[in-house]
Scaffold this motif. Structure first.
Motif, PDB file in Angstrom:
ATOM      1  N   ALA A  81      87.621  37.860  24.933  1.00 33.55           N
ATOM      2  CA  ALA A  81      87.516  39.208  24.379  1.00 33.55           C
ATOM      3  C   ALA A  81      86.608  40.077  25.250  1.00 33.55           C
ATOM      4  CB  ALA A  81      86.993  39.155  22.946  1.00 33.55           C
ATOM      5  N   TRP A  82      85.529  39.479  25.762  1.00 34.92           N
ATOM      6  CA  TRP A  82      84.646  40.251  26.632  1.00 34.92           C
ATOM      7  C   TRP A  82      85.348  40.581  27.945  1.00 34.92           C
ATOM      8  CZ3 TRP A  82      82.400  40.044  31.403  1.00 34.92           C
ATOM      9  CH2 TRP A  82      81.319  40.899  31.620  1.00 34.92           C
ATOM     10  N   ALA A 121      87.352  31.695  17.784  1.00 34.77           N
ATOM     11  CA  ALA A 121      86.937  33.015  18.256  1.00 34.77           C
ATOM     12  C   ALA A 121      86.801  32.986  19.780  1.00 34.77           C
ATOM     13  CB  ALA A 121      85.616  33.401  17.613  1.00 34.77           C
ATOM     14  N   HIS A 122      87.683  33.740  20.467  1.00 34.80           N
ATOM     15  CA  HIS A 122      87.667  33.777  21.932  1.00 34.80           C
ATOM     16  C   HIS A 122      86.708  34.877  22.387  1.00 34.80           C
ATOM     17  CE1 HIS A 122      91.064  30.997  22.036  1.00 34.80           C
ATOM     18  NE2 HIS A 122      91.617  31.745  21.094  1.00 34.80           N
ATOM     19  N   HIS A 123      85.433  34.596  22.276  1.00 35.36           N
ATOM     20  CA  HIS A 123      84.451  35.623  22.613  1.00 35.36           C
ATOM     21  C   HIS A 123      84.461  35.936  24.108  1.00 35.36           C
ATOM     22  CE1 HIS A 123      82.841  35.461  18.559  1.00 35.36           C
ATOM     23  NE2 HIS A 123      82.721  34.143  18.657  1.00 35.36           N
TER      24      HIS A 123
END
Length: 895
Positions: free
Chosen positions: A299-300, A294-296
């Motif tokens: 993504a942000w 998950a590339h949090h």
């Protein structure tokens, strides 16, 4: 819950406690036979390559599966090979026969994987098994071991004893001292593939039908946990979403360690079971799966471009400043102090000192002698400028004079002669560069600023446009021309300050002063900046001059450098006063030379050339004892310049009266005299060339001429600048030329206001105001506009004395005069005819009003009729004059 007939016993895994255990390998095979004969059919034959395959012989070579007979099973030994070096180990022929032979007679060192397997199976007859085949799995870092066991034992008991033995006697491989070898019973049907599927910690478990005509059942997470927990710690089990239409159904099992996932995949692939309550059996098909992280943070970033893009731009700018600015400052310092110039090297200076007589080229001496004679008459100006460089006065020095008056030679060759830290910035190539990138590149070249990425701003502009069109926010990656100019000048200012402080030493008496105080106390140590061609084409790129003036004001106020402006524009005080409003400039005005000084300048050049020519002939004579006395007498005689021909001196007075005292024109005259021309012929040709240039650039061209037509040194090959339209008309230029040619005043000047009220300017059909037309002609250096003490324009004269003679030359030519007068009369006719038409239109309107109010409009009608009568009479007179001029042109030779 799992069906009771599939659960045969509870196995104990070392260190993990009892776990639910499925039936042994033989029970699973029996279940497969009961469901579908000999198991699932093989739909195609798989061809393997020897260097990639797990083995070269055996039944699994054709089918990809390992067949076992009665009382025969498989064990998978894990952690035998390093996973990262599996491709390196493929060069050895790892065949089953070779491994089995080595297993039976293994005496290899501890790094041999066969020895590790043999140690694991060495249970001192506690497990009476017979190894029949070893199948290596280099990609998985382990090996399959096929063995037979007694009929009174089961395969599960064999695995239990081996696991207990390895727990009590751990075997650590050489490449992993913190790990240990593990073994597990193969309860499924392993698939020996050589695909590029590297082991992962995530396993995809697909639920497929054991028979083709049955539908498989999806196992619950509890069942999956009970099946796979014995192979290692499980971090997560993810079931397929209920609304997913993907078939076959699947689930993900995430192990903490990759080695545990390898063990589970090799032991449980192809395992068949029936969950309690399910009618159909389910076959497990296992494969490694790349875990999607998950590339949090990313993504942000992508979801907040209005915040991220300015931050990225700031980081890029900070990186550029931290990395490139010190490099650029070094190159600016090198450019000012001339680090890389060969003439400043010690080798060149030594060679020059040893060969000074050989390198004393006469052509340099002959050219410099005339300038030296000129500078002796301007010694007061030179001394005043040099004195200003020794004083700590925070103001500019402005050297103003017409083009060709020798401003640059005076400052660089006399005032700053022998001074090291001098930066010369020529504004002419900067403002004439094409586009913003060219302007930045030329400015960087003038100050030595490198590396410069002038092309990067174009790419940044495209990025800004793309970001703004997609997000609606401005990224501000690109910089406008003004900001880039300011950035270059700021870096240059920092480098100049270091140049001024480079002469500071710790042992000085005032070493304890701050940097600014030390520079203020030592004005002689500050570098000198010479800004040449200031306000050249100022109407096009005024922002460049504004930023340079502001930068120069900051330098002199901060005591970083002395600044000298060289300009031809008489209005230089306006932009400089905006940058330095509370200071009085040091102004030095260079005008045309007086006739006496001009004559001495030409004579000095002629006498220098004659002297050196005589010295050259003397050097070519043979050196013998007989001529030595004669030679010494000639040397003494040559110390005095030889007198020139009296007739040449008499003609020279008349020639200089035509040319005036412009330095460039005098140099052209001197060069013509050196090649043997008489003064009268040389001046005649110079005037003819100037008249030809004026005719071509101002009277016949429809485009704007160059701002500095140097007719004294021009030829027919020079072409005008056709980049923009003229801001004046040809009749206006001709009217000025003809009026100046016929002027009877001693200074050959005209009244500024009378010219504004004259017909070509006051009644011109051009939309350009007459004041703008006169200013454009002054910028093109056809005329010079002088101002009164109050600051208003007062008079107009030729830009230099040579042009006055060229004006008279043009006005005396009957054909040129007739042609230009014809253009001027036709222009006046068009203006008068337009006025008559306007009166006619108004009269038509008045005729309609006379029927309603005849008395009230009768006076206006009479006025319009009189105006139309006078205008028509003037048009008639102009037509008669035009007809006469056309007849004269038709009979002329070049009409």
């Amino acid at each position: 819950m799992i069906s009771a007939h599939l659960l045969s016993r509870q196995a104990t895994r070392p260190g993990q406690g009892p776990l639910p255990r499925f039936t042994s390998h033989s029970t699973a095979l029996l279940l497969q036979r009961s469901l579908g004969g000999q198991g699932l059919p093989v739909t195609h034959r798989r061809v393997t390559r020897a260097w990639e395959s797990t083995t070269s012989t055996g039944s699994h070579k054709e089918s990809g599966h390992i067949d076992t007979s009665e009382n025969e099973s498989l064990l998978f030994f894990n952690n035998l090979f390093p996973l990262k070096l599996s491709s390196v180990l493929l060069w050895r022929p790892w065949t089953s026969e070779d491994l089995l032979h080595r297993f039976e007679s293994s005496t290899y060192s501890f790094i041999d994987p066969v020895r590790l397997v043999k140690r694991a199976l060495n249970t001192h007859d506690q497990v009476p098994i017979n190894v029949t085949e070893i199948i290596p799995r280099l990609k998985d870092g382990g090996a399959f071991v096929k063995f037979t066991y007694p009929s009174d034992m089961s395969a599960a008991e064999v695995e239990s004893k081996l696991s207990k033995f390895l727990q009590n006697n751990p075997i650590k491989p050489w490449f992993n001292p913190f790990g240990r070898i593990q073994t597990g019973l193969v309860e499924g049907v392993p698939w020996l593939e050589d695909l590029y599927r590297l082991p992962r910690s995530r396993i995809r478990v697909e639920f497929v039908a054991a028979k083709h005509d049955e539908s498989p059942a999806e196992l619950s997470q509890e069942t999956l946990y009970s099946i796979f927990r014995k192979y290692g710690k499980i971090s997560e089990i993810t079931s397929q979403p209920m609304d997913s239409k993907v078939l076959p159904r699947y689930a993900y099992i995430d192990f903490v360690l990759v080695r545990d996932a390898i063990m589970a995949r090799n032991c449980m692939h192809g395992f068949v079971l029936r969950e309690e309550g399910s009618k159909n059996a389910t076959k497990l098909r296992l494969s490694y799966e790349q875990r999607v992280k998950a590339h949090h943070i990313w993504a942000w970033f992508t979801s907040h471009p209005r915040i991220v893009i300015p931050i990225v731009a700031a980081l890029i700018a900070a990186f550029t400043v931290a990395v490139f600015d010190p490099i650029r400052e070094f190159f600016v310092k090198a450019h000012v102090q001339k680090y890389f110039e060969f003439t400043n090297s010690r080798l060149y200076k030594w060679f020059k000192s040893q060969t000074s007589d050989i390198l004393a080229f006469r052509r340099h001496k002959s050219e410099d002698a005339g300038l030296n004679a000129l500078f002796t008459h301007r010694k007061d100006l030179i001394d005043s400028v040099q004195t200003g460089l020794l004083e700590s006065v925070d103001t500019f020095t402005v050297v103003h004079g017409p083009r060709g008056s020798g401003k640059k030679e005076l400052i660089l060759d006399q005032v700053l002669k022998g001074r090291g830290d001098v930066l010369v910035i020529d504004c002419k190539p900067i403002v004439e560069a094409r586009g913003e990138a060219g302007t930045i590149r030329r400015l960087a070249f003038e100050v030595g600023y490198r590396p410069v990425f002038s092309w990067s701003n174009n790419i940044s502009s495209l990025v800004d446009l793309a970001v703004q069109s997609t997000t609606g926010a401005k990224a501000n990656f690109s910089e406008n021309l003004e900001s880039q100019v300011v950035k270059i000048l700021q870096t240059t200012a920092s480098a100049l300050k270091q140049v001024g402080l480079s002469a500071r030493k710790k042992e000085d008496k005032d070493a304890d002063l701050s940097e600014d105080a030390w520079l203020e106390a030592h004005p002689e140590r500050r570098p000198v900046i010479v800004i040449d061609h200031f306000l050249h084409k100022s109407e096009e790129k005024g922002v460049i001059y504004d930023r340079i003036a502001d930068w120069a004001a900051a330098l002199v106020q901060s005591n970083i450098a002395h600044v000298i402006f060289l300009t031809d524009d008489a209005s230089y005080s306006k932009p400089l006063q905006r940058s330095l409003p509370d200071r009085v400039f040091r102004s030095v005005t260079l005008g045309d030379l007086s006739p006496e000084v001009a004559k001495k300048f030409v004579i000095s050049q002629l006498q220098t050339d004659t002297k050196f020519a005589h010295d050259g002939q003397q050097e070519s004579s043979p050196d013998n004892d007989e001529d030595s006395d004669h030679k010494s007498k000639k040397e003494k005689k040559n110390d005095q310049p030889e007198p020139l021909d009296p007739q040449l001196l008499a003609e020279l007075d008349t020639s200089i009266s035509f040319l005036g005292g412009r330095l460039t024109d005098l140099q052209v005259l001197a060069r013509r005299l050196k090649i043997g021309q008489s003064p009268q012929k040389a001046v005649s040709e110079i005037i003819d060339s100037a008249a030809s240039d004026i005719l071509r650039m101002f009277l016949l061209s429809t485009k704007s001429p160059p701002p500095s037509p140097s007719s004294s040194s021009s030829s027919s090959s020079s072409s005008p600048d056709t980049s923009k339209e003229k801001k004046y008309t040809t009749p206006q230029a001709w009217f000025l030329i003809s009026q100046l040619a016929s002027s009877t005043s001693p200074s050959h000047s005209l009244s500024y206001n009378s010219i504004l009220l004259s017909p070509p300017f006051s009644t011109s059909s051009s939309p350009i105001p007459p004041e703008s037309a006169l200013e454009a002609l002054a910028n093109a250096e056809l005329i010079t506009i002088t101002t009164s003490p109050s600051g208003l324009p007062s008079s107009i004269r030729a830009s230099k004395p040579l042009y006055q003679a060229a004006f008279e030359k043009l006005a005396s030519d009957a054909t040129i005069k007739a042609r230009m007068d014809l253009l001027m009369l036709q222009e006046l006719m068009r203006v008068e005819e337009r006025k008559v038409r306007e009166v006619e239109e108004e009269l038509v309107m008045m005729v309609g009003l006379m029927g309603v109010r005849p008395g009230e409009v009768s006076e206006r009608v009479e006025y319009l009729l009189g105006k139309m009568r006078r205008g028509q009479g003037l048009v008639g007179e102009l037509e008669r004059e035009v007809g006469g001029l056309k007849g004269r042109l038709s009979t002329s030779g070049d009409g």
